[in-house]
Scaffold this motif. Structure first.
Motif, mmCIF file in Angstrom:
data_model
loop_
_atom_site.group_PDB
_atom_site.id
_atom_site.type_symbol
_atom_site.label_atom_id
_atom_site.label_comp_id
_atom_site.label_asym_id
_atom_site.label_seq_id
_atom_site.Cartn_x
_atom_site.Cartn_y
_atom_site.Cartn_z
ATOM 1 N N GLY A 1 -5.850 -25.197 -59.462
ATOM 2 C CA GLY A 1 -7.238 -25.577 -59.586
ATOM 3 C C GLY A 1 -7.676 -25.871 -61.001
ATOM 4 N N VAL A 2 -6.759 -26.123 -61.900
ATOM 5 C CA VAL A 2 -7.106 -26.415 -63.273
ATOM 6 C C VAL A 2 -7.233 -27.920 -63.438
ATOM 7 N N GLY A 3 -8.289 -28.363 -64.063
ATOM 8 C CA GLY A 3 -8.475 -29.783 -64.307
ATOM 9 C C GLY A 3 -9.411 -30.426 -63.302
ATOM 10 N N ARG A 4 -9.607 -31.705 -63.497
ATOM 11 C CA ARG A 4 -10.518 -32.456 -62.644
ATOM 12 C C ARG A 4 -9.894 -32.687 -61.272
ATOM 13 N N PRO A 5 -10.693 -32.603 -60.207
ATOM 14 C CA PRO A 5 -10.156 -32.855 -58.860
ATOM 15 C C PRO A 5 -9.688 -34.302 -58.712
ATOM 16 N N ARG A 6 -8.670 -34.501 -57.925
ATOM 17 C CA ARG A 6 -8.118 -35.837 -57.698
ATOM 18 C C ARG A 6 -9.103 -36.697 -56.915
ATOM 19 N N VAL A 7 -9.212 -37.959 -57.307
ATOM 20 C CA VAL A 7 -10.088 -38.889 -56.611
ATOM 21 C C VAL A 7 -9.419 -39.346 -55.319
ATOM 22 N N ILE A 8 -8.127 -39.623 -55.384
ATOM 23 C CA ILE A 8 -7.386 -40.087 -54.210
ATOM 24 C C ILE A 8 -6.684 -38.881 -53.585
ATOM 25 N N LYS A 9 -7.130 -38.513 -52.405
ATOM 26 C CA LYS A 9 -6.548 -37.371 -51.693
ATOM 27 C C LYS A 9 -5.296 -37.823 -50.944
ATOM 28 N N GLU A 10 -4.731 -36.923 -50.132
ATOM 29 C CA GLU A 10 -3.479 -37.202 -49.419
ATOM 30 C C GLU A 10 -3.629 -38.385 -48.464
ATOM 31 N N LYS A 11 -4.745 -38.463 -47.775
ATOM 32 C CA LYS A 11 -4.984 -39.574 -46.850
ATOM 33 C C LYS A 11 -5.034 -40.895 -47.618
ATOM 34 N N GLY A 12 -5.647 -40.878 -48.803
ATOM 35 C CA GLY A 12 -5.706 -42.070 -49.641
ATOM 36 C C GLY A 12 -4.341 -42.472 -50.145
ATOM 37 N N HIS A 13 -3.487 -41.483 -50.426
ATOM 38 C CA HIS A 13 -2.102 -41.768 -50.825
ATOM 39 C C HIS A 13 -1.399 -42.550 -49.720
ATOM 40 N N GLN A 14 -1.580 -42.091 -48.494
ATOM 41 C CA GLN A 14 -0.926 -42.751 -47.366
ATOM 42 C C GLN A 14 -1.443 -44.180 -47.191
ATOM 43 N N ARG A 15 -2.771 -44.363 -47.317
ATOM 44 C CA ARG A 15 -3.348 -45.709 -47.184
ATOM 45 C C ARG A 15 -2.815 -46.641 -48.263
ATOM 46 N N LEU A 16 -2.796 -46.144 -49.503
ATOM 47 C CA LEU A 16 -2.330 -46.963 -50.617
ATOM 48 C C LEU A 16 -0.848 -47.294 -50.469
ATOM 49 N N HIS A 17 -0.072 -46.321 -50.015
ATOM 50 C CA HIS A 17 1.367 -46.513 -49.837
ATOM 51 C C HIS A 17 1.638 -47.551 -48.753
ATOM 52 N N SER A 18 0.946 -47.428 -47.623
ATOM 53 C CA SER A 18 1.205 -48.358 -46.519
ATOM 54 C C SER A 18 0.750 -49.770 -46.865
ATOM 55 N N SER A 19 -0.375 -49.903 -47.560
ATOM 56 C CA SER A 19 -0.839 -51.245 -47.911
ATOM 57 C C SER A 19 0.056 -51.877 -48.966
ATOM 58 N N SER A 20 0.653 -51.066 -49.838
ATOM 59 C CA SER A 20 1.573 -51.637 -50.833
ATOM 60 C C SER A 20 2.895 -52.036 -50.191
ATOM 61 N N LYS A 21 3.290 -51.369 -49.120
ATOM 62 C CA LYS A 21 4.533 -51.706 -48.430
ATOM 63 C C LYS A 21 4.367 -52.915 -47.507
ATOM 64 N N GLN A 22 3.146 -53.135 -46.998
ATOM 65 C CA GLN A 22 2.921 -54.270 -46.106
ATOM 66 C C GLN A 22 3.127 -55.593 -46.833
ATOM 67 N N ASN A 23 2.548 -55.697 -48.012
ATOM 68 C CA ASN A 23 2.714 -56.906 -48.806
ATOM 69 C C ASN A 23 3.182 -56.482 -50.189
ATOM 70 N N ARG A 24 4.464 -56.616 -50.433
ATOM 71 C CA ARG A 24 5.053 -56.098 -51.658
ATOM 72 C C ARG A 24 4.691 -56.928 -52.888
ATOM 73 N N ARG A 25 4.132 -58.111 -52.684
ATOM 74 C CA ARG A 25 3.787 -58.979 -53.809
ATOM 75 C C ARG A 25 2.345 -58.812 -54.275
ATOM 76 N N GLN A 26 1.606 -57.884 -53.674
ATOM 77 C CA GLN A 26 0.224 -57.650 -54.088
ATOM 78 C C GLN A 26 0.173 -57.034 -55.478
ATOM 79 N N THR A 27 -0.829 -57.432 -56.237
ATOM 80 C CA THR A 27 -1.028 -56.838 -57.556
ATOM 81 C C THR A 27 -1.840 -55.559 -57.412
ATOM 82 N N VAL A 28 -1.922 -54.806 -58.499
ATOM 83 C CA VAL A 28 -2.707 -53.578 -58.482
ATOM 84 C C VAL A 28 -4.185 -53.898 -58.245
#
Length: 110
Positions: free
Chosen positions: A42-69
């Motif tokens: 619990g030290v430091g600022r809380p994460r903005v992207i939680k576990e569910k957001g990790h999964q969303r970001l991961h799946s969308s980056s895998k769907q189209n591998r040529r997408q930019t950040v």
């Protein structure tokens, strides 16, 4: 180290310059965990992207591998409850092990 060499608790405390109870607790922690570093939770600022957001970001980056950040961030921010910067999205992708690579040409064997 002094305790493992057979030095008594009192002598070890005198060598290190701390209390006997500190020597006992740190030695017990080292015996049980193999580590004496403190891992405070619990030290430091809380994460903005939680576990569910990790999964969303991961799946969308895998769907189209040529997408930019920038494109991934815009797609992530399309959800009304989410709002992250490109830097946060890029850092999250790097933490997940997803980093950009340029394809290399392979040499032909003759």
């Amino acid at each position: 180290m002094a305790r493992t060499l057979g030095t008594s608790i009192t002598e070890t405390a005198r060598l290190v310059g701390c209390s006997r109870s500190a020597v006992v607790s740190i030695h017990a922690k080292w015996i049980n965990d193999g580590d004496t570093s403190s891992r405070r939770q619990g030290v430091g600022r809380p994460r903005v992207i939680k576990e569910k957001g990790h999964q969303r970001l991961h799946s969308s980056s895998k769907q189209n591998r040529r997408q930019t950040v920038a494109q991934l961030t815009a797609q992530y921010n399309a959800d009304p409850s989410a709002s992250v910067s490109e830097h946060t999205a890029q850092r999250t992708l790097l933490d997940m092990g997803l980093c950009s690579r340029r394809p290399t040409r392979q040499l032909r064997r003759q």
